[in-house]
Design a protein around this motif. Sequence first.
Motif, PDB file in Angstrom:
ATOM      1  N   VAL A 140       0.850  -1.168  -0.169  1.00  0.00           N
ATOM      2  CA  VAL A 140      -0.030   0.017  -0.199  1.00  0.00           C
ATOM      3  C   VAL A 140       0.921   1.206   0.063  1.00  0.00           C
ATOM      4  N   GLN A 141       1.949   1.180   0.978  1.00  0.00           N
ATOM      5  CA  GLN A 141       2.594   2.267   0.977  1.00  0.00           C
ATOM      6  C   GLN A 141       3.622   2.785  -0.403  1.00  0.00           C
ATOM      7  N   ALA A 142       3.975   1.638  -0.712  1.00  0.00           N
ATOM      8  CA  ALA A 142       5.024   1.828  -1.984  1.00  0.00           C
ATOM      9  C   ALA A 142       4.252   2.437  -3.224  1.00  0.00           C
ATOM     10  N   ARG A 143       3.066   1.626  -3.329  1.00  0.00           N
ATOM     11  CA  ARG A 143       2.234   2.195  -4.525  1.00  0.00           C
ATOM     12  C   ARG A 143       1.986   3.841  -4.385  1.00  0.00           C
ATOM     13  N   LYS A 144       1.662   4.120  -3.075  1.00  0.00           N
ATOM     14  CA  LYS A 144       1.727   5.608  -2.730  1.00  0.00           C
ATOM     15  C   LYS A 144       2.967   6.370  -3.075  1.00  0.00           C
ATOM     16  N   PHE A 145       4.106   5.870  -2.800  1.00  0.00           N
ATOM     17  CA  PHE A 145       5.260   6.491  -3.124  1.00  0.00           C
ATOM     18  C   PHE A 145       5.613   6.714  -4.411  1.00  0.00           C
ATOM     19  N   PHE A 146       5.354   5.400  -5.266  1.00  0.00           N
ATOM     20  CA  PHE A 146       5.629   5.465  -6.761  1.00  0.00           C
ATOM     21  C   PHE A 146       4.501   6.187  -7.390  1.00  0.00           C
ATOM     22  N   ALA A 147       3.326   6.661  -7.163  1.00  0.00           N
ATOM     23  CA  ALA A 147       2.620   7.538  -7.385  1.00  0.00           C
ATOM     24  C   ALA A 147       2.815   8.971  -7.332  1.00  0.00           C
ATOM     25  N   LEU A 148       3.810   9.374  -6.287  1.00  0.00           N
ATOM     26  CA  LEU A 148       4.151  10.815  -6.246  1.00  0.00           C
ATOM     27  C   LEU A 148       4.781  11.283  -7.724  1.00  0.00           C
ATOM     28  N   PRO A 149       4.655  12.763  -7.729  1.00  0.00           N
ATOM     29  CA  PRO A 149       5.279  13.348  -8.756  1.00  0.00           C
ATOM     30  C   PRO A 149       6.827  12.993  -8.876  1.00  0.00           C
ATOM     31  N   VAL A 150       7.606  12.723 -10.097  1.00  0.00           N
ATOM     32  CA  VAL A 150       9.054  12.344 -10.114  1.00  0.00           C
ATOM     33  C   VAL A 150       9.776  13.403  -9.343  1.00  0.00           C
ATOM     34  N   GLU A 151       9.447  14.703  -9.480  1.00  0.00           N
ATOM     35  CA  GLU A 151      10.153  15.865  -8.876  1.00  0.00           C
ATOM     36  C   GLU A 151      10.170  15.495  -7.341  1.00  0.00           C
ATOM     37  N   VAL A 152       9.233  15.261  -6.769  1.00  0.00           N
ATOM     38  CA  VAL A 152       9.357  14.610  -5.239  1.00  0.00           C
ATOM     39  C   VAL A 152       9.925  13.457  -5.217  1.00  0.00           C
ATOM     40  N   LYS A 153       9.945  12.505  -5.727  1.00  0.00           N
ATOM     41  CA  LYS A 153      10.702  11.173  -5.532  1.00  0.00           C
ATOM     42  C   LYS A 153      12.239  11.341  -5.735  1.00  0.00           C
ATOM     43  N   GLU A 154      12.402  12.540  -6.685  1.00  0.00           N
ATOM     44  CA  GLU A 154      13.971  12.552  -6.929  1.00  0.00           C
ATOM     45  C   GLU A 154      14.702  13.382  -5.926  1.00  0.00           C
ATOM     46  N   LYS A 155      13.850  13.912  -4.963  1.00  0.00           N
ATOM     47  CA  LYS A 155      14.551  14.463  -3.894  1.00  0.00           C
ATOM     48  C   LYS A 155      15.471  13.568  -3.112  1.00  0.00           C
ATOM     49  N   ALA A 156      15.022  12.070  -3.333  1.00  0.00           N
ATOM     50  CA  ALA A 156      16.064  11.015  -2.931  1.00  0.00           C
ATOM     51  C   ALA A 156      16.436  10.262  -3.892  1.00  0.00           C
ATOM     52  N   LYS A 157      17.009  10.756  -4.928  1.00  0.00           N
ATOM     53  CA  LYS A 157      17.484  10.491  -6.363  1.00  0.00           C
ATOM     54  C   LYS A 157      18.811   9.703  -6.119  1.00  0.00           C
ATOM     55  N   TYR A 158      19.068   8.468  -6.733  1.00  0.00           N
ATOM     56  CA  TYR A 158      20.285   8.028  -7.226  1.00  0.00           C
ATOM     57  C   TYR A 158      21.328   8.821  -7.441  1.00  0.00           C
ATOM     58  N   ASP A 159      22.196   8.877  -7.157  1.00  0.00           N
ATOM     59  CA  ASP A 159      23.405   9.507  -7.763  1.00  0.00           C
ATOM     60  C   ASP A 159      24.461   8.761  -8.289  1.00  0.00           C
TER      61      ASP A 159
END
Length: 379
Positions: A112-131
Amino acid sequence: MAIVEQGPALRDYENIVILQSLLRNSTIVDLPERYVWTQALRRNLAQEYVLNEEVPDLTLPIIDVSCLLDGAGDSAAKKKVSAAIGAACADWGFFQIINHGIPDELFKEVDVQARKFFALPVEVKEKAKYDPRRKDKIVCGYNGRLTRLSYNTPWMEYLADRGNVEQLTKMIWPEGNPALSKPLEEMWRNLHTLGQDLLEVLAAQLGLEPRFFSRMFDDNVFHRSTWRYNHYPACPRPDLTLGTGPHSDPNLFTLLKQDAVGGLQVKKDDKWVDVTPVPGALIINVGDALEAWSNGRYKSVEHRVLVNEKSDRFSAVYLMAPDAAQIVEAPPQLIDDEHPSLYRPFLYGDYMTHMMSIRLAGKNCLDYARRDKAPPQGQ
Ligand SMILES: O=C(O)CCC(=O)C(=O)O
Ligand SMILES: [Fe+2]
């Protein structure tokens, strides 16, 4: 010394069309070129088993491990189950386990939580982006622009890290997000403990001291295990792409939870076999380091993930890996006239560096250590 990835590779990474921006455009029928896999690697039904009278039940072994977890369990039953696990690692390199003791509610909550995470806008998810410039090359954070590792771009995005989930979520939510981090953390901890238990069975089945592998994952020992949560969005052209290309896992040992969608396939005698989702089951597989350590008794086997037009697919992967300074070398008990040494000893960290420098295709990474192949340059 590890080389910091710069220049074209990094620019490539920054410019890549991200999957999510494609998916927002619901009218796409053709995939951008980089997601289109070369013909030789794409799905080809002639290379897949069709279950029929000839091949009635070619499925991964499904092993009920409840008696191993029960301290007071019957010892004959334990022996039988342990032998089945050893045989599955030697024959298939893959198996499914049921009654493993990790509650299904936990996986459901994470889902449930992971689905919510992946549904976030890319700009939000990329705050934790792979470097990709990380010197240690450890793949951590959110990655929706995969450029490395396989020949073409896989149709997937993931969130990965080692250990501390809370720290990762704080990159996005400064106050933390315990609804996401707590169940994720609990799941990895459970998988870690179960992984150690299974490694004890595997060592004993090789005739080694049971703690031979599991001691490398004790609380006070530094190791490079990572967890990864994969999201494979539904794809308008599943015939052209792959969710994960054919590869074997480079690490020691992997525990995997797939959802009910299906798509994982394992290579058996040169043909692909579906890993049919079994409710509540976990998939376990041997990695390259374990194949080398066991002098080839256990096999790291090629696998891949297909995507489909209708459903998104999610999977949770826990990749158990030793410290970079660990020497991977078959112990003398596993080498004799009948079983000559198949792999040169190597440092696990060097193996990782090698893996990041090539494109993974099938089992090509392990060529690095095979005695019947030329040593890589500089060795
Ligand atoms: O998603 C899956 O089922 C498998 C993923 C995989 O092979 C990997 O992450 O190494
Ligand atoms: Fe894998």
